[in-house]
Design an enzyme around this catalytic site. Structure first.
Site, PDB file in Angstrom:
ATOM      1  N   LYS A 115     -19.210 -22.797  -5.271  1.00 22.01           N
ATOM      2  CA  LYS A 115     -18.375 -23.694  -6.765  1.00 22.01           C
ATOM      3  C   LYS A 115     -18.833 -25.021  -6.168  1.00 22.01           C
ATOM      4  O   LYS A 115     -19.423 -25.710  -5.077  1.00 22.01           O
ATOM      5  CB  LYS A 115     -16.895 -23.591  -6.151  1.00 22.01           C
ATOM      6  CG  LYS A 115     -15.924 -24.964  -6.172  1.00 22.01           C
ATOM      7  CD  LYS A 115     -14.910 -25.001  -6.221  1.00 22.01           C
ATOM      8  CE  LYS A 115     -13.984 -25.898  -7.691  1.00 22.01           C
ATOM      9  NZ  LYS A 115     -13.672 -27.448  -7.354  1.00 22.01           N
TER      10      LYS A 115
ATOM     11  N   LYS B 132     -18.506 -31.878  -5.917  1.00 26.75           N
ATOM     12  CA  LYS B 132     -19.079 -32.772  -5.666  1.00 26.75           C
ATOM     13  C   LYS B 132     -19.284 -33.162  -3.718  1.00 26.75           C
ATOM     14  O   LYS B 132     -20.246 -34.003  -3.323  1.00 26.75           O
ATOM     15  CB  LYS B 132     -18.940 -34.476  -6.120  1.00 26.75           C
ATOM     16  CG  LYS B 132     -18.119 -34.810  -6.123  1.00 26.75           C
ATOM     17  CD  LYS B 132     -16.575 -36.315  -6.431  1.00 26.75           C
ATOM     18  CE  LYS B 132     -15.984 -36.589  -6.734  1.00 26.75           C
ATOM     19  NZ  LYS B 132     -14.770 -35.218  -7.762  1.00 26.75           N
TER      20      LYS B 132
ATOM     21  N   LYS C  37      -5.303 -32.759   2.823  1.00 23.48           N
ATOM     22  CA  LYS C  37      -6.112 -34.346   3.764  1.00 23.48           C
ATOM     23  C   LYS C  37      -5.084 -34.890   4.298  1.00 23.48           C
ATOM     24  O   LYS C  37      -6.599 -35.255   5.830  1.00 23.48           O
ATOM     25  CB  LYS C  37      -5.795 -35.435   2.037  1.00 23.48           C
ATOM     26  CG  LYS C  37      -6.292 -35.229   0.915  1.00 23.48           C
ATOM     27  CD  LYS C  37      -5.741 -35.944  -0.146  1.00 23.48           C
ATOM     28  CE  LYS C  37      -6.322 -35.638  -1.776  1.00 23.48           C
ATOM     29  NZ  LYS C  37      -6.096 -36.932  -3.153  1.00 23.48           N
TER      30      LYS C  37
END
Ligand code: ADP
Ligand code: TRP
Length: 311
Positions: free
Chosen positions: A190, A193, A111
């Site tokens: 894949k 979202k 992240k």
């Protein structure tokens, strides 16, 4: 009966990849355990800073699980923030693990590498998750492969606590569904979202049609492979063989058939979901949280006693 616990991030609309990879396998097995299904709303604060959005997402995630058939009479469905012992216990665990240990966290490093702000909450995320799990003497934790390290963190935190204060916490095991294939998205990558290539799980028939019609079919050949890959999740290859033989090269006809089959699966869940009221969701969460709190409070009493803050 073994105890199962898992956590769901309240992070937005689900797609059929989530359904086949996570919700369906969960709905098929949770009743064989004493199951806890927790909406990890405090974890969501590491990525979401909009109160109304979070409130909406919390309710939606519960609605989603009820719509796919999870029965609140057979699982304790609860809200992490309603059980204050989670954040309290996380502090105790944070005092046992080192900064250098947490710095090895893949989720944290990924992240930060993507430019996400390195808050103290994001850094300590694995210890809140460890608290979630260890408070309930959990045996198994069904999660995706990406969560494997978080379970190692939970075991390590448990071991450190037990070493310092005597045998108190159970070391949990991850339950990673290997058999579930990765569902491809409309572009063949894949479905995710974050790639914008999804078929919505609770979409209207129009939304499903639009997504299916956008499935990439330029790979050539008689059989559009991405259409077929999704179709195989709904019917056996034997059932599909005549359709694909009769319609070789006819991509539109094959997509139309996929839309019908997807809608046959989704329509009943979509209807069930739309009938679930806010009041029902709140009742499920309030009742579940009260039950979870009882368990967590009892463990936390033991923890307070062992660490020496209970006088
Ligand atoms: P997304 O990639 O859309 O952000 P998440 O990472 O939130 O999805 O995944 C939630 C759950 O759904 C996880 O258990 C994950 O393994 C499963 N899942 C997500 N995408 C897929 C997919 N394309 N195929 C199978 N399972 C998936
Ligand atoms: N980190 C998990 C995820 O991103 C969510 C989570 C939080 C969780 N606490 C948990 C999962 C406890 C299982 C058990 O998916």
């Amino acid at each position: 009966m073994q105890r199962l616990l898992t956590g769901l991030q309240p992070s937005g609309a689900l797609h059929i990849g989530n359904y086949f990879g996570a919700l369906k396998p969960f709905a098929e097995m949770y009743a064989e355990y004493e199951s806890y299904l927790m909406v990890v709303d405090y974890h969501a604060l590491t990525s979401l800073r909009n109160g109304d959005e979070l409130r909406g997402n919390i309710k939606n995630v519960v609605r989603d699980y009820l719509a796919v058939g999870v029965d609140p009479a057979k699982a304790i469905i609860f809200q992490q923030s309603q059980v204050q012992e989670h954040t309290e216990f996380a502090w105790v665990l944070e005092c046992l693990v080192t900064v250098s240990f947490l710095e090895l966290g893949h989720a944290y490093k990924d992240k930060v590498a993507k430019g996400i702000e390195a808050t103290a909450g994001l850094f300590n995320y694995p210890m809140l998750m460890a608290a979630d799990i260890l408070l309930y003497d959990t045996d198994v934790v069904p999660v995706g492969e990406d969560q494997r390290q978080h379970l190692e963190y939970a075991r390590e935190a448990a071991a450190k606590f037990n070493k310092a204060y005597g045998e108190t916490l159970k070391e949990p095991k991850e339950l990673i569904q290997k058999s579930v294939a990765v569902v491809p998205g409309t572009d063949g990558k894949k479905m995710s979202k974050s790639y914008g290539n999804t078929i919505p799980l609770f979409g209207t028939k129009d939304e499903i049609s639009k997504a299916v019609m956008s499935i990439v079919t330029d790979s050539g050949g008689d059989k559009p492979e991405h259409v077929f890959a999704i179709h195989k999740l709904l019917k056996t290859e034997t059932e599909l063989a005549p359709l694909y033989e009769d319609n070789q090269g006819k991509y539109k006809a094959l997509k139309d058939a996929l839309i019908e089959d997807l809608d046959a699966l989704i329509a009943p869940m979509r209807e069930k979901r739309s009938a679930i009221t806010d009041a029902e969701v709140k009742k499920v969460l309030d009742e579940g949280s009260a039950k979870a709190r009882e368990k967590a409070a009892s463990k936390m009493r033991e923890v307070r006693q062992k660490v020496g803050v209970a006088l």
